[in-house]
Design an enzyme around this catalytic site. Structure first.
Site, short mmCIF file in Angstrom:
data_model
loop_
_atom_site.label_atom_id
_atom_site.label_comp_id
_atom_site.label_asym_id
_atom_site.label_seq_id
_atom_site.Cartn_x
_atom_site.Cartn_y
_atom_site.Cartn_z
N HIS A 1 2.98 2.95 -8.81
CA HIS A 1 2.80 1.52 -9.11
C HIS A 1 4.04 1.00 -9.87
CE1 HIS A 1 -1.16 1.99 -7.63
NE2 HIS A 1 -1.69 2.56 -8.70
N LEU B 1 10.65 -21.01 -4.37
CA LEU B 1 9.70 -20.08 -3.72
C LEU B 1 8.46 -20.04 -4.59
CD1 LEU B 1 8.97 -17.52 -1.87
CD2 LEU B 1 10.04 -16.15 -3.67
N ASP C 1 0.83 -1.20 0.00
CA ASP C 1 0.00 0.00 0.00
C ASP C 1 0.87 1.25 0.00
OD1 ASP C 1 -2.35 1.43 -0.01
OD2 ASP C 1 -2.70 1.25 2.14
C1 FPP Z 1 -1.67 0.12 -3.39
O1 FPP Z 1 -1.24 1.45 -3.42
C2 FPP Z 1 -1.16 -0.63 -4.53
C3 FPP Z 1 -1.93 -1.22 -5.49
C4 FPP Z 1 -3.39 -1.16 -5.51
C5 FPP Z 1 -1.32 -1.91 -6.62
C6 FPP Z 1 -0.06 -2.63 -6.32
C7 FPP Z 1 0.52 -3.08 -7.59
C8 FPP Z 1 1.83 -3.08 -7.93
C9 FPP Z 1 2.93 -2.70 -7.03
C10 FPP Z 1 2.20 -3.54 -9.26
C11 FPP Z 1 1.92 -5.00 -9.32
C12 FPP Z 1 2.74 -5.63 -10.33
C13 FPP Z 1 3.16 -6.87 -10.22
C14 FPP Z 1 4.01 -7.43 -11.28
C15 FPP Z 1 2.79 -7.73 -9.06
P1 FPP Z 1 -2.34 2.57 -3.54
O2 FPP Z 1 -2.54 2.90 -4.96
O3 FPP Z 1 -3.57 2.13 -2.82
O4 FPP Z 1 -1.66 3.77 -2.80
P2 FPP Z 1 -2.41 4.87 -1.88
O5 FPP Z 1 -2.94 4.12 -0.70
O6 FPP Z 1 -1.30 5.80 -1.54
O7 FPP Z 1 -3.48 5.49 -2.71
#
Ligand code: FPP
Length: 275
Positions: free
Chosen positions: A54, A148, A37
């Site tokens: 992201h 893993l 997050d």
């Molecule tokens: C939360 O941060 C993150 C997500 C909803 C997406 C996570 C995805 C990735 C890191 C990329 C995934 C890729 C692979 C290959 C697994 P948020 O957007 O909720 O952040 P905020 O809470 O600050 O709004």
């Protein structure tokens, strides 16, 4: 087996030291699950659009996966896209889908060379066809690996998982294959999407939010929680080691009393009974 770096960079000696200190210090969790997050806030705090968070978050995924493989974690489950995330602005959702497809294409060979098996849980059929295709290819390529297991939770929610398990059990009961009175914990676990995977011992959430957000609701019954203020794009292996160190200091009692207090209280009991 000597660990191989996913990044092909020389692993620096201070990291090797912290890794071995960690391993000597205590048990390494067999299964770690992470609520990644804070990507959006991380990007905004740098004057960037959320999607940039992201994108950098994928570098954290790579680093944490590599570190888990090297220290002997057997299962790593990442909450990459929740059922609720479909409600985000269309532009952000499609940027995430593109990023997922691109990252899979780029990383699949690396995962395979490092003996890492890719899996998913969630409603993958809700994803665009090109993402599903990349997922199928990466899963197929890595299916025989056993160092893993990296499981991406995609369009996943804990309530969805439990609902699906209940539907399957109800159907079996209706068809007379199981006796409803015989349904127990294990039978429910065996019908979840994580049926073949042990429950996570450690759940990490980044960005300082004290919530579970519909993640592995059934599976986390006895998981240790570790919450850090660090945003996901800044969460790299050193942060992972801190989380594991914290885990190693916990006493896991599973609802029972601690061994120490058990010894203490039984000796008090004996003293009380002794005339
Ligand atoms: C939360 O941060 C993150 C997500 C909803 C997406 C996570 C995805 C990735 C890191 C990329 C995934 C890729 C692979 C290959 C697994 P948020 O957007 O909720 O952040 P905020 O809470 O600050 O709004």
């Amino acid at each position: 087996m000597e660990p191989i770096s996913l990044t092909n960079k020389e692993q620096n000696s201070s990291d090797k030291k912290s890794q071995s200190a960690l391993i000597e210090q205590g048990a390494i969790p067999e299964h770690i699950a992470i609520i990644m997050d804070g990507n959006g806030r991380w990007a905004k705090s740098r004057g960037n659009i959320r999607s940039y968070g992201h994108k950098v978050g994928v570098d954290s995924v790579r680093d944490v996966t590599e570190a888990c493989a090297q220290i002997g974690v057997k299962y790593l489950t990442l909450y990459a896209f929740s059922t609720e995330n479909w409600g985000r602005p269309k532009m952000e959702v499609s940027a995430l889908m593109r990023l997922l497809a691109r990252s899979l294409r780029k990383e699949a060979d690396n995962l395979n060379e490092n003996n890492i098996k890719l899996e998913t849980i969630g409603q993958i059929d809700r994803f665009p066809e090109n993402c599903q295709q990349e997922l199928r290819e990466a899963i197929d390529l890595t299916k025989d690996n056993d160092r893993l297991q990296l499981c991406l939770a995609l369009s996943y929610s804990g309530r969805w998982d439990i609902t699906e398990a209940v539907k399957k059990l109800a159907q079996s009961a209706k068809e007379g294959d199981i006796d409803p009175n015989k349904i127990d914990d294990k039978m429910i676990s065996d019908h979840l999407s994580t049926a073949d995977v042990p429950d996570p011992e450690l759940i990490i959430r980044t960005s300082g939010e004290y919530r579970i957000s519909n993640f592995l609701l059934w599976q986390l019954a006895y998981s240790e929680l570790y919450i850090t203020e660090t945003y996901w794009p800044d969460f790299r292996r050193e942060e992972l080691y801190k989380a594991i160190q914290s885990f190693q200091q916990r006493e896991r009692r599973f609802g029972k009393v601690s061994e120490n207090s058990q010894k203490k209280s039984s000796s008090l009991y004996v003293q009380e009974l002794t005339p």
